[in-house]
Design a protein around this motif. Structure first.
Motif, short mmCIF file in Angstrom:
data_model
loop_
_atom_site.label_atom_id
_atom_site.label_comp_id
_atom_site.label_asym_id
_atom_site.label_seq_id
_atom_site.Cartn_x
_atom_site.Cartn_y
_atom_site.Cartn_z
N ILE A 292 0.83 -1.20 0.00
CA ILE A 292 0.00 0.00 0.00
C ILE A 292 0.87 1.25 0.00
O ILE A 292 0.62 2.21 -0.75
N VAL A 293 1.90 1.26 0.83
CA VAL A 293 2.81 2.41 0.87
C VAL A 293 3.49 2.60 -0.49
O VAL A 293 3.62 3.72 -0.99
N GLU A 294 3.89 1.49 -1.08
CA GLU A 294 4.54 1.55 -2.39
C GLU A 294 3.61 2.13 -3.45
O GLU A 294 4.02 2.97 -4.27
N GLU A 295 2.35 1.73 -3.42
CA GLU A 295 1.38 2.23 -4.40
C GLU A 295 1.06 3.70 -4.17
O GLU A 295 0.96 4.49 -5.10
N ILE A 296 0.89 4.08 -2.91
CA ILE A 296 0.63 5.49 -2.59
C ILE A 296 1.82 6.35 -2.98
O ILE A 296 1.66 7.47 -3.51
N ILE A 331 -6.15 -1.96 -5.00
CA ILE A 331 -6.54 -2.84 -3.89
C ILE A 331 -7.47 -3.95 -4.38
O ILE A 331 -7.31 -5.12 -4.04
N GLN A 332 -8.45 -3.57 -5.20
CA GLN A 332 -9.41 -4.56 -5.69
C GLN A 332 -8.75 -5.57 -6.62
O GLN A 332 -9.08 -6.77 -6.61
N ASP A 333 -7.79 -5.11 -7.39
CA ASP A 333 -7.13 -6.00 -8.34
C ASP A 333 -6.07 -6.87 -7.66
O ASP A 333 -6.09 -8.09 -7.76
N TYR A 334 -5.16 -6.23 -6.94
CA TYR A 334 -4.02 -6.96 -6.36
C TYR A 334 -4.45 -7.85 -5.19
O TYR A 334 -4.01 -8.99 -5.08
N PHE A 335 -5.30 -7.31 -4.31
CA PHE A 335 -5.69 -8.06 -3.11
C PHE A 335 -7.03 -8.78 -3.28
O PHE A 335 -7.51 -9.43 -2.36
N GLU A 336 -7.66 -8.62 -4.47
CA GLU A 336 -8.94 -9.25 -4.78
C GLU A 336 -9.99 -8.94 -3.72
O GLU A 336 -10.70 -9.83 -3.22
N VAL A 337 -10.08 -7.65 -3.37
CA VAL A 337 -11.08 -7.17 -2.41
C VAL A 337 -12.22 -6.53 -3.18
O VAL A 337 -11.99 -5.80 -4.14
N LYS A 338 -13.45 -6.82 -2.77
CA LYS A 338 -14.62 -6.28 -3.48
C LYS A 338 -15.26 -5.13 -2.69
O LYS A 338 -15.07 -5.00 -1.49
N LEU A 860 5.67 -11.26 -10.36
CA LEU A 860 4.24 -11.32 -10.69
C LEU A 860 3.67 -9.93 -10.89
O LEU A 860 2.85 -9.71 -11.79
N ASP A 861 4.06 -9.00 -10.04
CA ASP A 861 3.55 -7.63 -10.16
C ASP A 861 3.89 -7.04 -11.52
O ASP A 861 3.05 -6.42 -12.18
N GLU A 862 5.13 -7.23 -11.93
CA GLU A 862 5.59 -6.66 -13.20
C GLU A 862 4.85 -7.29 -14.38
O GLU A 862 4.41 -6.61 -15.31
N VAL A 863 4.67 -8.60 -14.32
CA VAL A 863 4.01 -9.33 -15.41
C VAL A 863 2.54 -8.94 -15.52
O VAL A 863 2.03 -8.61 -16.60
N ASN A 864 1.82 -8.96 -14.39
CA ASN A 864 0.39 -8.67 -14.43
C ASN A 864 0.11 -7.19 -14.72
O ASN A 864 -0.89 -6.86 -15.36
N SER A 879 -0.81 -16.54 -12.33
CA SER A 879 -0.88 -16.95 -10.93
C SER A 879 0.49 -17.24 -10.33
O SER A 879 0.71 -17.04 -9.14
N GLU A 880 1.40 -17.73 -11.18
CA GLU A 880 2.72 -18.12 -10.66
C GLU A 880 3.75 -18.09 -11.79
O GLU A 880 3.43 -18.36 -12.94
N ILE A 881 4.97 -17.70 -11.42
CA ILE A 881 6.08 -17.69 -12.38
C ILE A 881 7.05 -18.81 -12.02
O ILE A 881 7.40 -18.98 -10.85
N LYS A 882 7.45 -19.57 -13.03
CA LYS A 882 8.42 -20.65 -12.81
C LYS A 882 9.64 -20.38 -13.71
O LYS A 882 9.53 -20.44 -14.93
N LYS A 883 10.75 -20.05 -13.07
CA LYS A 883 11.99 -19.84 -13.83
C LYS A 883 12.68 -21.19 -14.03
O LYS A 883 12.95 -21.92 -13.08
N ILE A 884 12.96 -21.52 -15.28
CA ILE A 884 13.65 -22.77 -15.60
C ILE A 884 14.86 -22.44 -16.50
O ILE A 884 14.95 -21.35 -17.06
N LYS A 885 15.76 -23.38 -16.59
CA LYS A 885 17.00 -23.13 -17.33
C LYS A 885 16.74 -22.88 -18.80
O LYS A 885 17.37 -22.03 -19.44
N GLU A 886 15.80 -23.64 -19.36
CA GLU A 886 15.55 -23.52 -20.79
C GLU A 886 14.12 -23.93 -21.11
O GLU A 886 13.60 -24.91 -20.57
#
Length: 908
Positions: A292-296, A331-338, A860-864, A879-886
């Protein structure tokens, strides 16, 4: 003539005010050519202690020498009676950000401010409240509001006049008693009642002091936004000395006046402390606080170390309504709050508490229900239903309307209850307007509602093709829809858009036409003409609109589904496609005249358009429309309140209803049809709690097939997605050779029948048909087999799409969007091998997850955030990032997705 009306009307209002208010105006004599020497108009800047009364009192104190154009919040601007007055004074409606934010509202706000700037330069006078809303406490808090600062800076030709109104804090029109704006008409009627109780002339009068001051020498024209707002706050909040308790601290005195001469009793005030924090900061996770501080910090450009939980968003951080709207969207997007309410977003700490779930904002929806339940439950004869004869949908509707006439047809909580006679009349009236609009297609951007279904039938009756627009898919999709269809007009509603949160409508904003505006254009002659036409036969009505030229093969609707790459696919369904599918449904499921359907799916959803929208009205049973399929508790309550017997929806939505409901909510429910995605065992378990497991029927449909292909039958053993509809043929072929597969063996599912469309409108998409054994078949793109009893069992998807929330998501388009943004994100993308891949995994009991495989580091933040910036909706979220060698590739050079799934996701 206008001047005469103006004098009479404003003079009459001035006289009415005198019965309750003693208005004292100070400083009006200071407005002269010497103090207003700039060449532009006058910008009057008042404080805002109460709705209705203070703007009216201020405007009357300036009239007739300085007629003003006010800026007024849209919901109030379009209120009946008020709207007539506002148009008369050429007022400017501004969006209400207290109930949600979207791209359309932000652009509208920008346009209004620019209009003020331009017209001030031309000499118009404006009445604008720097705070942007009625105040919530004794003090006028402007905080970070930016409109006035921008206007003053961009219109230096304007003369600035300050206005301070005192004596209204404590009025029934102020927020002193609830903390929220009082409802306009009920409060006005209560005031009129009090005046009558006092025999008009003996009403206790409230003293109101209006001070008018041309901008003094120290007015901070060149100040920053926060400096200007702070200066204005100090000027407005000077002690007024109206009560003994006041005068030692800034702000308005709380003045309470008895309502009648018969009693000295006054209302008890409730002053809300906007900075009160009734939660424990320790209970908020550190990661939530940091986010929240980062977004503000991003929004305000303040250093993170300077942002404290006790700081107010407006007064301390200078955030205006648009800034707060951005924070809410995050807030609604990142934390899925309605249901985050802007009125609750007062401090940094409270924003953190809302994001973490410590504070749950109740959805404060004004009760607009005008449903006549006695009329709704009026008994009708019980008989089995069948589709009316007719080649086209409008012809079928008109025949049903003539058959049932005054029988209740449909309802919703805004439109009330409509009979078939009402539906017919409204359809004809709107069709007369729609036929004047340009273009072959008429877009419809509305939720499940009476106006949506009337707009659809009216468009068809007018000889146009309704284009159902999905507002959840992002600007990229909308821009493609407009480009492909060349649609010029899109029917929507202020009431709908006002509450539409965190949605980007960039692609269609220029085409929007509001039904509220259309309704106001209807003259008495228009209504009489529509009434006359409604008395004619269906044949005569169709001839009047020249829509009798259409046949069963003519296009009836244009729907869009996800494309094979980045573009959506335009699916044009004919009248025959839809009517044949609906006849099949009535053949396999017994529906009766006293059934009641709860329609919640949006019209842009093929099932929502046909089964939830058209079928009830065409067949002849009641349908109640509800606009939000995700509001499980409300839908469960409506199932009981309106005696719902039939319910249809995607499993996700139905689970929400059963989770939120209690047994008595479902007493009347006899049939529940689900599709769009595989029904999980959890849905049946939830329904079984209420003894309704056996009422669930699972089916299978595709937009291109209008949409139903198969369904399990009532009172028969359920398996897979059931048997084909009577007019539908299915064939299973080998996915590569197209050889016909024996019964029980898996292959590519093909379908044919009168319900299947003829092809996409996209010129660059190949026809999705295959010739097998001398017949043309539609390629569904799904894999499955037919069991020994003729039931279809789906085993997997062939195309690289996933269904999330009933919507098709293209994995290829997500990959393309991320690759397009690689340079700006400084991702080290290889030129000779793939560096990223998208894979989705569909689970039975949980939401489908999208995985990103990369050979580089990212978050995830950067991608979404990248996906949102590229125009994707919030549904398309990694939902998830998986770093693999190739990233593995096949011999053909293509990415080996199956290996990614089997090697890295098998234990997920």
């Amino acid at each position: 003539m206008k001047k005469l009306v103006e004098w009479f009307f404003l003079g009459f209002l001035s006289l009415l005010l005198k019965f309750r208010y003693r208005v004292i105006v100070k400083g009006r004599e200071n407005l002269n050519p010497e103090t207003l020497s700039k060449p532009g108009g006058v910008l009057f800047l008042p404080n805002h202690p109460a709705v209705l009364i203070d703007p009216l009192s201020v405007a009357l104190s300036l009239w007739p020498k300085y007629p003003v154009r006010p800026m007024i919040v849209e919901y109030f601007y379009y209120t009946p009676i008020v709207h007539t007055v506002m148009r008369f004074v050429n007022a400017l409606p501004v969006p209400n950000f207290d109930v949600g934010s979207n791209s359309f509202k932000r652009k509208r706000s920008e346009e209004v401010v620019q209009t003020v700037i331009n017209d001030l330069k031309k000499g118009d006078n404006f009445l604008i409240y720097p705070s942007g809303r009625t105040k919530q406490t004794a003090e006028e808090i402007i905080g970070g509001a930016s409109a006035v600062h921008r206007i003053i800076n961009e219109a230096p030709e304007a003369n600035v006049v300050l206005i301070r109104t005192k004596g209204l804090w404590g009025s029934m029109f102020s927020r002193a008693f609830t903390g929220t704006p009082p409802p306009f008409f009920p409060t006005l009627l209560r005031g009129i009642k009090y005046v009558l109780m006092n025999f008009i002339f003996f009403t206790p009068r409230r003293e109101v002091i209006i001070e008018i001051v041309p901008a003094p020498a120290d007015f901070p024209y060149k100040a920053t936004r926060l400096e200007l707002n702070k200066w204005l706050e100090e000027w407005y909040n000077q002690p007024d000395g109206l009560t003994k308790q006041e005068g030692t601290h800034p702000g308005d005195s709380l003045v309470l006046i008895p309502h009648t001469i018969w009693s000295k009793k006054v209302s008890e005030p409730w002053i809300k402390d906007a900075n009160n924090q009734d939660f424990d900061m320790i209970a908020i996770p550190n990661e939530v606080q940091d986010k929240i501080v980062e977004e503000i910090s991003r929004i305000t450009q303040m250093k993170k170390e300077n942002i404290r939980p006790d700081m107010s968003l407006d007064k301390d951080l200078g955030m205006d309504s648009l800034d707060v709207a951005d924070l809410i969207s995050f807030i609604q997007d990142y934390f899925e709050v309605k249901n985050v309410s802007p009125l609750e977003m007062t401090t940094v700490g409270k924003s953190m508490a809302i994001a973490s779930g410590l504070i749950v904002c109740e959805e404060t929806v004004k009760d607009t229900s005008i449903v006549n339940l006695e009329k709704w439950f009026k008994e009708v004869p019980h008989h089995k239903l069948e589709m009316p004869a007719g080649e086209t949908l409008p012809e079928a509707l008109l025949k049903t309307c003539d058959r049932y006439k005054k029988r209740v047809a449909a309802g919703d909580e805004r439109s009330g209850i409509l009979t078939y006679k009402d539906i017919k009349l409204r359809t004809i009236l709107l069709a007369e307007y729609i036929k004047t609009l340009p273009g072959e297609y008429i877009g419809i951007l509305l939720p499940s509602s009476v106006p949506a279904i009337v707009a659809i039938f009216a468009t068809q009756l007018a000889g146009k093709i309704p284009l159902l627009i999905n507002w959840t898919v992002g600007a990229r999709h909308l821009e493609a829809v407009v480009k492909l269809s060349k649609v010029e007009s899109v029917l929507s509603s202020w009431a709908f858009l006002d509450r539409l949160e965190n949605v980007d409508l960039d692609g269609i904003e220029k085409q929007l036409v509001m039904l509220e505006d259309v309704r106001r254009k209807f003259t008495l002659f228009d209504k009489l003409k529509a009434f006359y036409l409604s008395l004619l036969s269906p044949k005569s009505i169709l001839k009047h609109f020249n829509s009798d030229r259409f046949t069963s093969k003519s296009p009836a609707v244009l729907l869009f589904t996800s494309g094979t790459e980045n573009l959506p696919k335009g699916v044009s369904l004919s009248h025959e496609n839809i009517l044949s599918n609906q006849k099949d449904i009535l053949e396999i499921v017994d529906l009766y005249s006293d059934d009641v359907f709860l329609s919640m799916l949006p019209p842009f959803h093929a099932f929502g358009f046909t089964v939830s929208g058209l079928l009830p009205l065409l067949a002849g049973f009641k349908v109640f429309f509800s606009p939000d399929p995700t509001d499980g508790s409300k839908l469960a309550k409506q199932t009981n309140d309106y005696g719902i017997t039939l319910l249809c929806g995607a499993p996700t939505f139905l689970k929400g209803i059963f989770k939120a409901g209690i047994r008595e909510n479902f007493n009347s429910l006899r049939l529940c049809v689900t599709g769009a995605e595989k029904a999980p065992p959890e849905l049946f378990r939830l329904a079984d709690k209420f003894g309704k497991k056996d009422v669930i029927l699972e089916g299978y449909g595709i937009t291109e097939c209008a949409p139903v292909l198969t369904a399990n039958r009532p009172n028969k053993e359920h398996a897979g997605v059931g048997e084909p509809l009577p007019s539908v043929e299915l064939l299973i072929v080998h996915p590569e050779t197209n050889a016909v597969m024996p019964k029980g063996e898996q292959g590519h599912i093909l379908a044919r029948g009168p319900n299947i469309f003829e092809g996409y409108i996209n010129p660059d998409i190949a026809p999705p048909f295959l010739n097998v054994a001398g017949k043309s078949w539609y390629k569904t793109g799904d894999l499955g087999y037919i069991d020994e009893k003729g039931r279809l069992i789906i085993s997997g998807r062939q195309k690289r799409f996933v269904k999330i929330g009933g919507e098709m998501i293209s994995l290829a388009s997500i990959e393309d969007a991320l690759l397009e943004s690689a340079v700006s994100n400084k991702w080290p993308i290889s030129e000779d091998k793939p560096s990223l891949a998208i894979v989705a995994k569909e689970e039975l009991d949980t939401k489908t997850k999208i995985y990103l495989f990369t050979d580089f580091d990212t978050t995830l933040d950067e991608v979404n955030l990248t996906l949102r910036e590229k125009g994707f909706s919030n549904i398309a979220k990694v939902s998830e990032i998986k770093k693999i060698k190739e990233i593995p590739i096949m011999g053909t050079g293509k990415i080996y997705y199956r290996l990614l799934e089997s090697q890295y996701l098998q234990n997920q």
